[in-house]
Design an enzyme around this catalytic site. Sequence first.
Site, PDB file in Angstrom:
ATOM      1  N   TRP A 155       0.792  -1.173   0.026  1.00 51.98           N
ATOM      2  CA  TRP A 155       0.209  -0.145  -0.077  1.00 51.98           C
ATOM      3  C   TRP A 155       0.866   1.060   0.142  1.00 51.98           C
ATOM      4  O   TRP A 155       2.008   1.269   0.300  1.00 51.98           O
ATOM      5  CB  TRP A 155      -0.885  -0.072   1.284  1.00 51.98           C
ATOM      6  CG  TRP A 155      -2.027   0.707   1.042  1.00 51.98           C
ATOM      7  CD1 TRP A 155      -2.527   2.110   1.613  1.00 51.98           C
ATOM      8  CD2 TRP A 155      -3.301   0.605   0.241  1.00 51.98           C
ATOM      9  NE1 TRP A 155      -3.606   2.577   1.091  1.00 51.98           N
ATOM     10  CE2 TRP A 155      -4.066   1.558   0.320  1.00 51.98           C
ATOM     11  CE3 TRP A 155      -3.671  -0.341  -0.721  1.00 51.98           C
ATOM     12  CZ2 TRP A 155      -5.423   1.719  -0.472  1.00 51.98           C
ATOM     13  CZ3 TRP A 155      -4.988  -0.483  -1.268  1.00 51.98           C
ATOM     14  CH2 TRP A 155      -5.731   0.580  -1.153  1.00 51.98           C
ATOM     15  N   ASP A 208       0.197  10.996  -0.543  1.00 49.49           N
ATOM     16  CA  ASP A 208      -0.773  12.076  -0.615  1.00 49.49           C
ATOM     17  C   ASP A 208      -2.387  11.354  -0.210  1.00 49.49           C
ATOM     18  O   ASP A 208      -2.450  10.272  -0.132  1.00 49.49           O
ATOM     19  CB  ASP A 208      -0.792  12.851  -1.931  1.00 49.49           C
ATOM     20  CG  ASP A 208      -1.451  11.831  -3.185  1.00 49.49           C
ATOM     21  OD1 ASP A 208      -1.488  10.784  -3.084  1.00 49.49           O
ATOM     22  OD2 ASP A 208      -1.730  12.450  -4.170  1.00 49.49           O
ATOM     23  N   GLU A 211      -3.304   8.399  -1.817  1.00 52.34           N
ATOM     24  CA  GLU A 211      -2.395   7.171  -1.555  1.00 52.34           C
ATOM     25  C   GLU A 211      -1.528   6.889  -2.780  1.00 52.34           C
ATOM     26  O   GLU A 211      -1.388   5.544  -2.905  1.00 52.34           O
ATOM     27  CB  GLU A 211      -3.221   6.165  -1.181  1.00 52.34           C
ATOM     28  CG  GLU A 211      -4.022   6.609   0.452  1.00 52.34           C
ATOM     29  CD  GLU A 211      -5.007   5.484   0.714  1.00 52.34           C
ATOM     30  OE1 GLU A 211      -5.743   5.024  -0.247  1.00 52.34           O
ATOM     31  OE2 GLU A 211      -5.410   5.338   1.934  1.00 52.34           O
ATOM     32  N   GLU A 212      -1.021   7.716  -3.523  1.00 51.19           N
ATOM     33  CA  GLU A 212      -0.285   7.287  -4.921  1.00 51.19           C
ATOM     34  C   GLU A 212       0.905   7.870  -5.092  1.00 51.19           C
ATOM     35  O   GLU A 212       1.902   7.447  -5.675  1.00 51.19           O
ATOM     36  CB  GLU A 212      -1.464   7.793  -5.994  1.00 51.19           C
ATOM     37  CG  GLU A 212      -2.617   7.212  -6.194  1.00 51.19           C
ATOM     38  CD  GLU A 212      -3.473   7.428  -7.456  1.00 51.19           C
ATOM     39  OE1 GLU A 212      -4.306   6.657  -7.820  1.00 51.19           O
ATOM     40  OE2 GLU A 212      -3.179   8.486  -7.992  1.00 51.19           O
ATOM     41  N   GLU A 434     -17.930   5.510  -5.689  1.00 50.96           N
ATOM     42  CA  GLU A 434     -16.815   6.500  -5.658  1.00 50.96           C
ATOM     43  C   GLU A 434     -16.616   7.358  -7.017  1.00 50.96           C
ATOM     44  O   GLU A 434     -16.599   8.411  -7.074  1.00 50.96           O
ATOM     45  CB  GLU A 434     -15.660   5.269  -5.709  1.00 50.96           C
ATOM     46  CG  GLU A 434     -14.321   6.200  -5.882  1.00 50.96           C
ATOM     47  CD  GLU A 434     -13.332   5.144  -5.571  1.00 50.96           C
ATOM     48  OE1 GLU A 434     -12.452   4.988  -4.425  1.00 50.96           O
ATOM     49  OE2 GLU A 434     -12.888   4.445  -6.690  1.00 50.96           O
TER      50      GLU A 434
END
Length: 591
Positions: A155, A208, A211-212, A434
Site C-alpha cells: 500500500w 498524498d 495514496e499514490e 466512488e
Amino acid sequence: MLATVLISCALVGLWLTGSANSSLVNVRCADVGDFVRAEAKVSIKGILANIGADGSKVQGAPAGVVVASPSRSDPDCELRASAAFLALLTDVWLVSLLVERFIVHGDKSLQPKIEQYLAAQAQLQGVSNPSGGPDSGGLGEPKFHVNLTAFTGAWGRPQRDGPPLRATALTLYANWLLDHGSTVDKVWPVVSKDLAYAVQYWNRTGFDLWEEVNGSSFFTLAATHRALVEGAALARRLGKACPSCESSAGQVLCFLQSFWSNGYVDSNINVDDGRTGKDANSIISSIHTFDPRSSCTDSTFQPCSARALANHKAVIDSFRSIYQVNKGKIAGQAAAVGRYKEDVYYKGNPWYLCTLAAAEQLYDAVIQWQTLGSIVVTSVSLPFFKDLLPTIATGTYARGSDSFTSIIKAVRAYADDFISVVQHYTPPDGSLAEQYDRNTGTPLSAVHLTWSYAAFISATDRRAGILPPSWGETRFNKPPSACRPAPRCDAAMTFSVRVTTVPGENIFLTGALAELKNWSPTDAIPLSASQYTADNPVWTVTVQVPAATHFEYKYILKKSDGSLVWMSDPNNSGVSSSTCGSRGSFDDYWR
C-alpha cells in the site's frame, strides 16, 4: 440507463416520512432543491450504514469503525478496501462531519457513535503496523483490517494526513465536552499523540490524499496547519503542554506558500510525478480549512481568497476537454470533476466527492463574502469572476451594490450547477459510488462510498448556510517572515548485504523513504565492496535516515549490461535507531 435517470421526486415523501407505500417513479426532480432534500436523507443513512457495529452494510465491523465502502469485489483489495473488507484511516476526516453535525444540528443520537469511534481510534494508535510502532511512525498507517488489526499488504504508506485529521475531529468534540461541563480525559490522550506525530513528521514526505504519490502533499500540510493551531488552543484551555505545536504551525504555513505556482496550487511537490499538479485535493483542502470567521486569506487558501478561486478555475478547466460527459461545458459552466487529469485508476473518471467539493468551495465563498460585507476582485481572481460575469473588473464591491448582488447570485448558481451534475449521474435509489464513467456517467468502482455521502452532506449544509465552528484561522494566518526547515533528527544506519557478485556487477539500495530514493531503481544508492572477500562477500553503505522510523527497503543487483535483478520478495523492513545522531545497522543476506 443509470446515467440519465435521476432520483425520483416521488421518493422525497418516502425518505422524509419513511412511508413504505410510496412508489418509485423514475422521473426527473423538478429542481436542485428537491434533489438536495431527498439525497440528504439517503446520504446520512449511507454514512451511518458504513459505521460499526450496527451499520446495516458493515455487519461484523466493531463499534466505532468507519468503513470506506462495503464493496467486497470490483475493486479488489489491491486497489481499494474491499475484498479484505478494510477500513481506511483517511476516512477519519469524515468523522469531523458527524462531530460537526452533532454539535451544530444537535443530533444527540450521534454521540454514542463518536464515543465508540474515540475508543476504536485509541486502540488503533497502539497497533504496530508496516508504517511503524506507536512511537516510531505507526500513526501514519493509512489502512487497517476492520477488526482493528494491522494490514500488512502492499500500500502507499505512510500517509501523514490521518493524525491531523483525527486530531481535528476530536478537538471539535473535546471543545464541545468542555463547553458542556464534561471532562476530556479520554479524548486528550488521543489528540495529544496525533499532535506529537504532526510536529515530528510534518516536514517529511509521505503519500498524498489519494495514496499514490510519495512527496510533499498540499492537503496533508493544510490539514496539519489547522490541527496544530486548534490543538495548541485546546492544550492551553486544558492547561496541558503541546510542545512545538504553535512554532511548527507557523513553519507549516510558511511551507504551504511554496505550493502556489503559475496561478494554481501544485498539489504535490518534492516529487517528479509527471503531473501538472492541478488536483481536486487542493479544492478539498480549502473546504477542510474553511473558517467562517476568516477573511479571504490567501495564505491559508480560504475558499473566497483570490488564490483559491483562481485554483478552482484551473482545476475545473483541466477536466473540461478530457471527459465525454463534459462535452460542450465551457468555462463558467459546472462540469464533472475528477481527481486529476492524468488519473488512470479505473481509466480515470469523475468522482462524486470531487464534483461536490467544487460546489462546496463556492458555497463557502458566498458565506464568507456575506459575512465580510464585500467582495474583492484582484488580478489573480479576475479570470474566475469573468467566466461568470464577463464585464466584471478588479475592485471592491460592497454589500448593497448591484455588483455585489450579481456576484453572489452568479457564484451560488454556479455552485448549484455542480450539484445538478451530481444529480444527473445519481441512480434512482440515491446510492453514491466512488466514481461515474467519463463517457456514460454510469456509477463505477467502490459502492456506497462513505466519503461520497459525507461530501454531499457537507456541501449541502453549506448551501443551507449551516456553518462549522471556527478553528482559529484569524489568529494564525500570517506566515513567518522566513521559512526554516524543521530540525532534522537522523540516525546513521549501515546497510550490509552478503551477496556473491562477479566483476562488473554492483549492488544498490532503495526503499520507502526519500533518503532511500522512494523505490527508484534509477536513483538507487550504490553500496561499496571495500570489505568484500570470497569468504565474506559483503556490500555496505551508511545512510542518514530519520530516527525512530519504520520503513521498507530492498537491494538491487545491476549487471554489467545494465539489466537489473531485484532481491526477491518480501521487502526487507526495519526501524532506525531511536535518538538523534545515533547509529544502527541492518545485516541482510541476498535472496
